[in-house]
Scaffold this active site. Structure first.
Site, mmCIF file in Angstrom:
data_model
loop_
_atom_site.group_PDB
_atom_site.id
_atom_site.type_symbol
_atom_site.label_atom_id
_atom_site.label_comp_id
_atom_site.label_asym_id
_atom_site.label_seq_id
_atom_site.Cartn_x
_atom_site.Cartn_y
_atom_site.Cartn_z
ATOM 1 N N SER A 56 -19.558 -5.416 2.884
ATOM 2 C CA SER A 56 -20.056 -4.432 2.365
ATOM 3 C C SER A 56 -20.736 -4.754 0.989
ATOM 4 O O SER A 56 -21.392 -3.616 0.125
ATOM 5 C CB SER A 56 -19.123 -3.052 1.942
ATOM 6 N N LYS A 59 -24.276 -3.436 0.531
ATOM 7 C CA LYS A 59 -24.691 -2.164 0.149
ATOM 8 C C LYS A 59 -25.363 -2.496 -1.464
ATOM 9 O O LYS A 59 -26.067 -1.407 -2.003
ATOM 10 C CB LYS A 59 -23.606 -1.304 -0.183
ATOM 11 N N SER A 115 -18.282 2.823 -0.827
ATOM 12 C CA SER A 115 -18.733 1.894 0.137
ATOM 13 C C SER A 115 -18.966 2.796 1.490
ATOM 14 O O SER A 115 -18.353 2.179 2.648
ATOM 15 C CB SER A 115 -17.807 0.810 0.415
#
Length: 537
Positions: A56, A59, A115
């Site tokens: 993640s 992101k 997230s």
């Protein structure tokens, strides 16, 4: 004979088991980097150029492109985004429902703080039409930023072939997020935030944010192939350090290592270093940056609107200076009263109240609607009063209005002088033009709403949630067991069981934010699942 063969086979099996027991399990590849954010100087690195799974941390690039798209006028933080079925079905989704419309700012908050994979997918579709097109833009931006060993395949970081990055590249990206878009950077330092239809969400990085002085970001990541990743940033006494870890063995060990690396960075960084702010990415004249073939606005706000020419038959003798003054004053008042469309400058307008014991479903609640900003109505009244006082009604009289009384004064037989209505009107002093900004300044001030993180000295609106249980007795029993396990940690807290649909949630309430964060960290060290909660907002 058979017996001897059986013994030999058994001894061979034992030998294989012994070898397997002494051979360490293959570890997830590990990498780390420490950088002085002011200058970009690398203070420590280990396997920093090894291509690994970013999870993640992806992101961070998704959000960087959002901020860039807003700057280029492609989209605004208020743009409603329709959640597609594809986005809603993303693995490990937070819960944005297909078909609903969500303002972009809430998707950004959910992706940055919690997230959210479905939020990242919806963002990609809103800006570029599809995840594949968005991934191509991510790769172009990565190359323009100098992230030369990074290739993206999706906006959320779920494992995909060729979706790889390095500790060095992600540290570079973290530095650009801080310097290129400082107006949005504070989102990464929030331990919780309001994310529209999914309610209040809590940061996946709150352990570091709560327990390391000066920490204010940035992003965690985890998948089984990646391990536990984190890009962290902290500032002390004007020195900002970035630290990155790929492949941690657990969240606790990763967090402990990132704090060690931040300590190392502050110890090695020089106190007086000139800031060498990185340049924005340059895409040249091709389609890079996602703006080819588009007519875009350089800024989301118009500096000054054009004044239309008067219609035929309407008077044009209103002083130009008066009109310009009103126009400029209205613009200045609007700029001050209504903040620009920025994530950081738009706190949730609702009052801070404790979580209710019952949670109503999103379908029952309907779309979230905050109360109207009282400054808008007050500003409208001030503008209306200013225009009424500054421009006389006769300035807008139709051209065929009756002519004024030719004899404004008449004397009666007994010597009394009578004035006509027109004469009385002409005798009144004409009010001077009033600047709208002055009117707004003289109006009763509206105290600005300041939303800050609750202090640890008396704001006992936080707590620790321990998950849900099938029965109320099971939840209460888990609370008691946890309290006995951590004697002294929850002595001042209140044990509470709240219904969550068919289940019951166990939680300790009545704690300060620091107490709740420290308590949850202690429980996580014992492999006890927990989550810090606080007042909504």
């Amino acid at each position: 004979m058979i017996h001897r063969w059986f013994l030999a086979a058994l001894l061979g099996l034992f030998a294989l088991v012994a070898v397997a027991a002494t051979t360490p399990a293959r570890a997830v590849p590990y990498a780390e980097m420490v950088m002085d954010a002011r200058s970009g100087e690398v203070l420590r690195s280990r396997n920093a150029d090894t291509r690994l799974h970013p999870a993640s941390l992806t992101k961070m690039m998704t959000l960087y492109i959002v901020f860039e798209a807003v700057r280029l006028g492609e989209i605004t933080m208020d743009t409603p985004v329709t959640i597609s079925r594809h986005a809603a079905a993303t693995d490990y989704a937070l819960g944005f429902r297909a078909g609903t419309q969500v303002e972009l700012r809430y998707l950004v908050r959910a992706a940055a703080v919690r997230s959210s994979n479905d939020a990242a997918a919806a963002i990609a579709e809103a800006i570029e039409g599809s995840e594949a097109a968005f991934a191509r833009r991510m790769n172009r931006t990565a190359q323009a930023l100098g992230m030369v060993r990074t290739t993206f395949r999706n906006p959320h970081g779920l494992t995909a072939e060729g979706h790889l990055s390095t500790a060095r590249d992600m540290t570079i990206l973290g530095r650009h997020l801080f310097y290129d878009y400082p107006q949005y950077y504070n989102i990464f330092g929030r331990t919780s935030t309001y994310a529209g239809p999914v309610g209040t969400v809590y940061s996946t990085n709150r352990s570091v944010l709560n327990n390391y002085r000066g920490a204010d970001g940035i992003k965690t990541g985890y998948t089984t192939p990646a391990g536990f990743n984190l890009v962290a940033s902290a500032e002390r006494d004007g020195v900002r350090i970035l630290a990155t870890v790929f492949g941690g063995r657990s969240a606790a060990s990763r967090n402990a290592r990132i704090m060690e690396l931040l300590d190392l960075g502050f110890a090695r960084a020089q106190p007086n270093v000139a800031v060498a702010q990185p340049a924005l990415p340059h895409y040249g004249n091709d389609s890079e940056g996602g703006t080819a073939g588009r007519v875009i606005r350089v800024s989301g706000a118009v500096a000054r609107s054009r004044r239309p020419e008067p219609r035929p038959g309407e008077p044009a003798d209103i002083p130009a200076e008066l009109v310009a003054a009103i126009e400029d004053s209205v613009g200045a008042a609007l700029d001050q009263a209504l903040a620009p469309e920025e994530l950081a400058e738009t706190p949730d307008p609702r009052p801070v109240i404790p979580d209710p014991p019952e949670i109503v479903s999103v379908a029952e609640m309907g779309p979230e609607q905050g109360p109207p900003d009282p400054r808008v109505a007050e500003l409208a009244e001030a503008v209306e009063a200013a225009v009424a006082n500054a421009v006389p009604p006769t300035a807008f009289a139709p051209t065929d209005a009756p002519a004024p009384d030719p004899a404004p004064m008449r004397e009666t037989a007994d010597g009394v002088v009578l004035l006509s209505a027109d004469a009385v009107s002409a005798a009144r002093p004409r009010p001077r033009p009033i600047d709208v900004a002055d009117v707004v300044a003289r109006a009763e001030p509206v105290a600005p709403e300041v939303v800050t993180r609750s202090a640890s000295n008396g704001s006992r609106l936080f707590g620790v949630a321990l998950g849900t249980f099938p029965t109320e007795n099971a939840a209460d029993r888990h609370l008691l067991t946890t309290a006995l396990m951590e004697l002294g940690t929850f002595d001042g807290a209140l044990r509470a069981v709240a219904r969550r649909g068919p289940a019951f949630e166990a939680r300790f309430a009545g704690m300060t934010e620091d107490e709740a964060g420290a308590a949850c960290a202690r429980l996580e060290a014992r492999n006890v699942t927990c989550e810090v909660f606080g007042p909504p907002g």
